[in-house]
Design an enzyme around this catalytic site. Structure first.
Site, PDB file in Angstrom:
ATOM      1  N   ARG A  58       0.611  -1.337   0.026  1.00 44.39           N
ATOM      2  CA  ARG A  58       0.056  -0.036   0.189  1.00 44.39           C
ATOM      3  C   ARG A  58       0.844   1.100   0.122  1.00 44.39           C
ATOM      4  O   ARG A  58       0.168   2.418  -0.124  1.00 44.39           O
ATOM      5  CB  ARG A  58      -1.029  -0.025   1.195  1.00 44.39           C
ATOM      6  CG  ARG A  58      -2.257  -1.091   0.953  1.00 44.39           C
ATOM      7  CD  ARG A  58      -3.145  -1.328   1.964  1.00 44.39           C
ATOM      8  NE  ARG A  58      -2.651  -1.369   3.285  1.00 44.39           N
ATOM      9  CZ  ARG A  58      -2.424  -2.473   3.815  1.00 44.39           C
ATOM     10  NH1 ARG A  58      -2.338  -3.806   3.099  1.00 44.39           N
ATOM     11  NH2 ARG A  58      -1.509  -2.592   4.953  1.00 44.39           N
ATOM     12  N   GLU A  95       4.882  -9.270  15.716  1.00 45.35           N
ATOM     13  CA  GLU A  95       4.145  -9.716  16.881  1.00 45.35           C
ATOM     14  C   GLU A  95       4.558 -11.067  17.133  1.00 45.35           C
ATOM     15  O   GLU A  95       4.913 -11.657  18.190  1.00 45.35           O
ATOM     16  CB  GLU A  95       2.687  -9.127  16.868  1.00 45.35           C
ATOM     17  CG  GLU A  95       2.245  -9.372  18.284  1.00 45.35           C
ATOM     18  CD  GLU A  95       0.654  -8.724  18.307  1.00 45.35           C
ATOM     19  OE1 GLU A  95      -0.004  -9.093  19.220  1.00 45.35           O
ATOM     20  OE2 GLU A  95       0.141  -8.389  17.333  1.00 45.35           O
TER      21      GLU A  95
END
Length: 170
Positions: A58, A95
């Site tokens: 993006r 994460e």
């Protein structure tokens, strides 16, 4: 123009508990896209820039528009095995696990003044890895530039020595 009207929340994407900020409605509206580009360009001011580096995927949308506005080169940073010429890579922590990004070794010249652009600053790990790639090739990161920042995730902390600018802050 309030650009938040063109960003929709998608609950539980890409996984449960995440609220994804979807920019496709913004991309579908020419006026909103023009306004967002103008706002991103304004964040840079009168700085002289040689290269805009857009982060997959993006970051490519507004990164190319920014490069055009700045009359400079655009360089994509991609996931492994997506770029055709010789690359250098940077692996960074997520994460739950790790990821890797690559850039062509000839994409940045020593001393190039670089804007790093992505659609969103979340935890900062991706942008931090791209800063390392640019600096490994001899470029100087002038600014990390984002359409949106999710400030509650504290991504700026990983970019402490960099100028960080965003059009929208959540």
């Amino acid at each position: 123009m309030d650009l938040t009207n063109y960003i929709r929340d998608i609950k539980d994407f890409p996984k449960e508990g995440v609220v994804f900020k979807d920019i496709t409605p913004l991309l579908a509206n020419v006026k909103a896209m023009e306004y967002a580009t103008k706002e991103l360009r304004a964040l840079i001011g009168n700085q002289s820039i040689d290269v805009v580096v857009g982060i997959e995927s993006r970051g490519f949308f507004f990164g190319t528009l920014l490069a055009k506005e700045l009359n400079c080169a655009f360089v994509p940073v991609r996931k492994p095995n997506k770029l055709p010429a010789e690359t250098t890579s940077e692996t960074y922590a997520l994460e739950y696990g790790k990821d890797t990004l690559e850039i062509h070794t000839d994409a940045i010249k020593k001393g190039d003044k670089v804007i790093i652009h992505d659609d969103v600053l979340a935890t900062g790990g991706t942008a931090q890895a791209v800063c390392k790639l640019v600096e490994k090739l001899g470029g100087k990161v002038v600014q990390c530039n984002f359409l949106m920042e999710l400030s509650f995730l504290e991504g700026r902390k990983k970019l402490q020595n960099k100028e960080v600018k965003s059009v929208i802050t959540y």
